[in-house]
Design an enzyme around this catalytic site. Sequence first.
Site, mmCIF file in Angstrom:
data_model
loop_
_atom_site.group_PDB
_atom_site.id
_atom_site.type_symbol
_atom_site.label_atom_id
_atom_site.label_comp_id
_atom_site.label_asym_id
_atom_site.label_seq_id
_atom_site.Cartn_x
_atom_site.Cartn_y
_atom_site.Cartn_z
ATOM 1 N N SER A 84 82.038 22.861 29.645
ATOM 2 C CA SER A 84 83.209 22.278 30.435
ATOM 3 C C SER A 84 82.841 21.464 31.574
ATOM 4 O O SER A 84 83.527 20.299 32.166
ATOM 5 C CB SER A 84 84.101 23.383 31.021
ATOM 6 O OG SER A 84 84.969 23.966 29.915
ATOM 7 N N SER A 121 82.245 29.084 32.233
ATOM 8 C CA SER A 121 82.892 27.814 31.834
ATOM 9 C C SER A 121 82.858 27.876 30.074
ATOM 10 O O SER A 121 82.167 28.566 29.878
ATOM 11 C CB SER A 121 82.268 26.548 32.406
ATOM 12 O OG SER A 121 81.067 26.430 31.820
ATOM 13 N N ASP A 122 83.818 27.312 29.734
ATOM 14 C CA ASP A 122 83.863 26.991 28.247
ATOM 15 C C ASP A 122 82.488 26.157 27.958
ATOM 16 O O ASP A 122 82.136 25.388 28.979
ATOM 17 C CB ASP A 122 85.144 26.250 27.559
ATOM 18 C CG ASP A 122 85.176 26.736 26.172
ATOM 19 O OD1 ASP A 122 84.081 26.976 25.671
ATOM 20 O OD2 ASP A 122 86.301 26.508 25.850
ATOM 21 N N CYS A 123 82.259 25.941 26.929
ATOM 22 C CA CYS A 123 80.794 25.082 26.449
ATOM 23 C C CYS A 123 81.031 23.757 26.136
ATOM 24 O O CYS A 123 81.478 23.624 25.188
ATOM 25 C CB CYS A 123 80.300 25.915 25.290
ATOM 26 S SG CYS A 123 80.251 27.713 25.522
#
Length: 780
Positions: free
Chosen positions: A306, A302-304
């Site tokens: 998400s 995931s993006d940080c």
Amino acid sequence: MGSSSPLKRRNRAPSSVFSLFLIFLCLLDSSNAQSTPVFACDVAGNPSLAAYGFCNTAIKIEYRVADLVARLTLQEKIGVLTSKLHGVTRLGIPTYEWWSEALHGVSYVGPGTHFSGQVPGATSFPQVILTAASFNVSLFQAIGKVVSTEARAMYNVGLAGLTYWSPNVNIFRDPRWGRGQETPGEDPLLSSKYATRYVKGLQETDSSDANRLKVAACCKHYTAYDVDNWKGVERYSFNAVVNQQDLDDTYQPPFKSCVVDGNVASVMCSYNKVNGKPTCADPDLLSGVIRGEWKLNGYIVSDCDSVDVLYKNQHYTKTPEEAAAISINAGLDLNCGYFLGDHTEAAVKAGLVNEAAIDKAISNNFLTLMRLGFFDGDPKKQIYGGLGPKDVCTPANQELAAEAARQGIVLLKNTGSLPLSPNAIKTLAVIGPNANVTKTMIGNYEGTPCKYTTPLQGLAGTVHTTYLPGCSNVACSVVDVAGATKLAAEADAAVLVIGADQSIEAESRDRVDLNLPGQQQELVTQVAKAAKGPVFLVIMSGGGFDITFAKNDAKIAGILWVGYPGEAGGIAIADVIFGRYNPSGRLPMTWYPQSYVEKVPMTNMNMRPDKSNGYPGRTYRFYTGETVYAFGDGLSYTKFRHSLVKAPRLVSLSLEENHVCRSSECQSLDAIGPHCDNVVSGKGGTAFEVQIKVQNGGDREGIHTVFLFTTPPAVHGSPRKHLLGFEKIRLGKMEEAVVKFKVDVCKDLSVVDEVGKRKIGLGRHLLHVGDVKHSLSIRI
């Protein structure tokens, strides 16, 4: 600012204050940096570990992973779902930080990498958008190889990890996007080729085992992610409404190439929603496409952070446990951040996710670390064990950074005054807020460079210069017109270095217009009026500007776009201006007039024009309006001529007896089926060759990019123009060469239809290279 998560704030492009904070943290951490790398299965230090199957390098990696997962408790498994892998001391597994960045050099953004007295800096290449302007696939891979070598060298002394969340392969759809600088531009083919070759440069090893990784790359941000913060619309809550045609035709190809052609080890899902679903919680996008259709050999991160975003910002689930479960069940393997660490156990107890799904996720994570050699014992005894500080910032690496900048710089205008003769210039006035910058040159997701050569330093190394910034910064709220015009009036020539920096365009910062910031236009115009000699405009930026005024100003003799040219930017700029290097860069994105953004909201994701509401479409493939400069524009100091040597006039598709198109009128055919295996063209086969003769008709050597475009029949909302291929060649004066393109009818001449299927348009296809146009008919 969106969510208040400290982690997310850290992942945004830093403000100047935050940059100082990051540097402080790096200095603080570097003082405590380990002198040895982090690794598991230290059998030499703990002989009992030899009994574990996962430490046995003689057996298959998959079996080693299964052995390891079977030994873990649920709590230990959950500790493998977060970006800070919690160590399992009883099994000899240390804590490991997954998050490192290497967008255009080893970066200090992300807690996995640090600089210290031992390794004070790393080679900082041009920001990606400028490297892409070189259209040189071998350069893309060469940069990746240098970056991975420096990363391994830093890992060996405890300063870096092995997993890098780069490259960014999103399509640069809108010129206002603050992160367009990080991407290879607006074209799916160029972005796909960049993605594949940079990933190969990062990942491919010198080992005979093709499954091994030098470092693990990650293609981000999946998918249709290109709005950060525009007029109050934030990436954390933005819902990208994308039709299937645009998704498959524009947004997905670079990611598919990453996985299928580049064999990338990771894909990062983005913050935004796509058609109402958060990408990190969409099983169709994750398990269905990345894992299922494309067969990812690696992990999805995931993006940080998400998962936190889809719960707190998007309110997609009612409870945090549901958010954890829905993400893992969708196919997410690793959470940048702590959310899954905090809420997954409760999700298991509530019956929302089972332990088998967690086993699957952490198996993908461990598999990647196994491929990197993390579980093979002391890295000093492995293939890259001899690398160290001596292999970072080498002269060869720094020269490659300079060469990348040279190859990317785009000459947009030249009335004949360029290149400048050093012998004819006694004094050169160097003016502008970006004329003597350092950090601005390297863009975002940067590291500490080996050293800087500013534009002023580069120019002053050739001729005598006088210097005035004209504005205190790029915002240019106050301009010293009097000082700048005086300087220009006294010099033989003037170079104005203007443009943007991270205060204008950045992560979490989209632009609202395409005008030069503040009073930069006034500075340029007044200097041009007052100058004694020719005036040259050098624009440092990620995205384009509406510089119609300068394009049409006869007093401005030349315009160069230099992107964010990296640590050696000043060397490259001087080499081009003084003719030591013949410019060969080409724009990887369209430059639009200001009127474009006044009628097109950033939030409209549609690529194709809509006559009913005046929507003009996006990128060179579909845009129907006026441009300032077009995709592929760029001049040389010599003249290249093209002529057609070989291309078919007719391609016949052989259909099976019962095919519907044999008995009815068809505008297109599916791009799969027996007819794609039996294309009749010349000697037959599934592809044909286009041969173009290129001649350098000038008086100096030059490097030239040969573009092969096609305009397909007007079916299924096909592109107005589409790049089929490009080749980079070097020719001496009056030298000529034949460039060959292999064109696969079903793959290259097909278009994506309204439901995402590839179709071959029947009828006239127009192939073009420069001024050469060739009609090709596809029939049944």
